[in-house]
Write a protein that holds these residues in place. Sequence first.
Motif, PDB file in Angstrom:
ATOM      1  N   GLN A 295       0.847  -1.186   0.000  1.00 32.04           N
ATOM      2  CA  GLN A 295       0.000   0.000   0.000  1.00 32.04           C
ATOM      3  C   GLN A 295       0.888   1.243   0.000  1.00 32.04           C
ATOM      4  O   GLN A 295       1.858   1.326   0.763  1.00 32.04           O
ATOM      5  N   GLY A 296       0.570   2.198  -0.858  1.00 31.73           N
ATOM      6  CA  GLY A 296       1.378   3.395  -1.006  1.00 31.73           C
ATOM      7  C   GLY A 296       2.577   3.204  -1.915  1.00 31.73           C
ATOM      8  O   GLY A 296       3.365   4.136  -2.098  1.00 31.73           O
ATOM      9  N   GLY A 297       2.705   1.999  -2.490  1.00 30.08           N
ATOM     10  CA  GLY A 297       3.843   1.705  -3.358  1.00 30.08           C
ATOM     11  C   GLY A 297       3.629   2.163  -4.787  1.00 30.08           C
ATOM     12  O   GLY A 297       2.627   2.807  -5.124  1.00 30.08           O
ATOM     13  N   THR A 298       4.580   1.812  -5.620  1.00 26.96           N
ATOM     14  CA  THR A 298       4.570   2.235  -7.022  1.00 26.96           C
ATOM     15  C   THR A 298       4.641   1.008  -7.923  1.00 26.96           C
ATOM     16  O   THR A 298       5.434   0.099  -7.679  1.00 26.96           O
ATOM     17  N   LEU A 299       3.839   1.018  -8.959  1.00 29.49           N
ATOM     18  CA  LEU A 299       3.786  -0.080  -9.920  1.00 29.49           C
ATOM     19  C   LEU A 299       4.105   0.479 -11.299  1.00 29.49           C
ATOM     20  O   LEU A 299       3.469   1.426 -11.762  1.00 29.49           O
ATOM     21  N   ILE A 300       5.127  -0.083 -11.935  1.00 27.19           N
ATOM     22  CA  ILE A 300       5.552   0.390 -13.256  1.00 27.19           C
ATOM     23  C   ILE A 300       5.278  -0.705 -14.288  1.00 27.19           C
ATOM     24  O   ILE A 300       5.786  -1.824 -14.159  1.00 27.19           O
ATOM     25  N   PHE A 301       4.494  -0.392 -15.292  1.00 28.06           N
ATOM     26  CA  PHE A 301       4.179  -1.351 -16.353  1.00 28.06           C
ATOM     27  C   PHE A 301       5.038  -1.057 -17.581  1.00 28.06           C
ATOM     28  O   PHE A 301       4.959   0.027 -18.149  1.00 28.06           O
ATOM     29  N   PHE A 302       5.840  -2.049 -17.993  1.00 26.17           N
ATOM     30  CA  PHE A 302       6.632  -1.894 -19.201  1.00 26.17           C
ATOM     31  C   PHE A 302       6.222  -2.855 -20.301  1.00 26.17           C
ATOM     32  O   PHE A 302       6.819  -2.855 -21.364  1.00 26.17           O
TER      33      PHE A 302
ATOM     34  N   ALA B 131      -6.599  -0.936  -3.568  1.00 29.71           N
ATOM     35  CA  ALA B 131      -5.140  -0.808  -3.508  1.00 29.71           C
ATOM     36  C   ALA B 131      -4.722   0.632  -3.736  1.00 29.71           C
ATOM     37  O   ALA B 131      -5.019   1.219  -4.788  1.00 29.71           O
ATOM     38  N   ASP B 132      -4.038   1.190  -2.756  1.00 32.14           N
ATOM     39  CA  ASP B 132      -3.522   2.553  -2.874  1.00 32.14           C
ATOM     40  C   ASP B 132      -2.119   2.479  -3.468  1.00 32.14           C
ATOM     41  O   ASP B 132      -1.117   2.504  -2.756  1.00 32.14           O
ATOM     42  N   VAL B 133      -2.042   2.347  -4.780  1.00 31.35           N
ATOM     43  CA  VAL B 133      -0.753   2.243  -5.460  1.00 31.35           C
ATOM     44  C   VAL B 133      -0.695   3.271  -6.585  1.00 31.35           C
ATOM     45  O   VAL B 133      -1.695   3.566  -7.244  1.00 31.35           O
ATOM     46  N   ARG B 134       0.486   3.833  -6.747  1.00 31.91           N
ATOM     47  CA  ARG B 134       0.736   4.725  -7.879  1.00 31.91           C
ATOM     48  C   ARG B 134       1.116   3.853  -9.069  1.00 31.91           C
ATOM     49  O   ARG B 134       2.050   3.065  -8.987  1.00 31.91           O
ATOM     50  N   MET B 135       0.422   3.991 -10.183  1.00 30.09           N
ATOM     51  CA  MET B 135       0.686   3.167 -11.352  1.00 30.09           C
ATOM     52  C   MET B 135       1.235   4.028 -12.486  1.00 30.09           C
ATOM     53  O   MET B 135       0.639   5.039 -12.859  1.00 30.09           O
ATOM     54  N   LEU B 136       2.364   3.626 -13.020  1.00 29.84           N
ATOM     55  CA  LEU B 136       3.024   4.353 -14.097  1.00 29.84           C
ATOM     56  C   LEU B 136       3.094   3.476 -15.335  1.00 29.84           C
ATOM     57  O   LEU B 136       3.405   2.286 -15.247  1.00 29.84           O
TER      58      LEU B 136
END
Length: 369
Positions: free
Chosen positions: A299-306, A324-329
């Motif tokens: 929670q509060g993490g970052t998810l990077i999709f490549f 889910a409190d996630v930052r998605m890039l």
Amino acid sequence: MNAVSTPDDRVASPVGLHRVLEPTDDDITLPQTARRLDARPQLWPDEVRIAVDTLNLDAASYRQLAEKHSADGLIDGGAVRAEVLDIIATRGKMQNPVTGSGGMLIGTVEEVGPESPLGLHAGDRVATLVSLSLTPLAVTDRLERWDGLSEQVPARGHAILFGRSIAARLPDDLDPRLALMVMDVCGAPALVERVVGEYAARGVGPTVAVLGGAGKSGSLSLAAARAAGAGRTIGVVPVERERVALEVSGLADAVVLADARSPLGLSAAVETAGGPADVTVVCVDVPGCEQPAILATAQGGTLIFFSMATSFAAAALGAEGLAADVRMLIGNGFVPGHAELALSLLRDVPAVRTLFESRLAHETAGSDA
């Protein structure tokens, strides 16, 4: 340099609007979303023409084509080649109609328009750092030297770069095929470095999990994460062979076997290795990894999709449904200095180079078989 003759009276656009043939409302359709492009070799004043040496199909696109033309576990390379030829001939670019993705290429600059801002010169050996899905392209050799069994495609033909394109000169100290493999995924380690660096600047050494850690973008991302200050790195791979290779490389502090499409399996595997992850990087080329990756992220993490197989809807709605409190890039493939960073990781981290050279040798052996 030869004089440039403008093909017709359409006004050149730095983003290539003048090359859009279908749909005809070319004032609102960019080349990447167009059905068909004008791939004529004649240049508008701000364009550059590249004599093509090698195409590099992106992993998601090649996987889809290979799976479509496989039977009993064997790929029909001739059918793959025929479909790629048909796509290029029909669309004036290499854009897989199923995945929407393309790849990139290496070649030699043939001609430079007098108003080109790219700083290239005739004779420069370059890699294009923009997708083939928006690059006007024509091939003239029927791809006769390609067996359809690898992502790298020996080719003859030409490609066009617009005024607002990106290309990098190939380094003299690397095999061009090796440089192509690195530059094809150079956006991944650059963004990972940026994100992990943000955590490190706050005094946090984040736990970073890379799905597909033994692959091209995955291995570079692991190296970039460690260099940027990751506290712990976790490599996730689907098969034993890749687990052994990644463990031997030492690029990850922990390596786990897991199917990135399995929500509970992936999150459990990452947790046993020290997760959940503060930063999760998705570098696998299969669909269905969005919700499992969300569950593997703190929670509060970052998810990077490549991965080009990523579904924005599945990611956005999945995060909502899982609370889910996630930052998605979404990795867009471009970060300033990305090519230089990736090449430096290849040169400076022996384990990265070993993995890349092993992959290149395997692909070369497959093509020669």
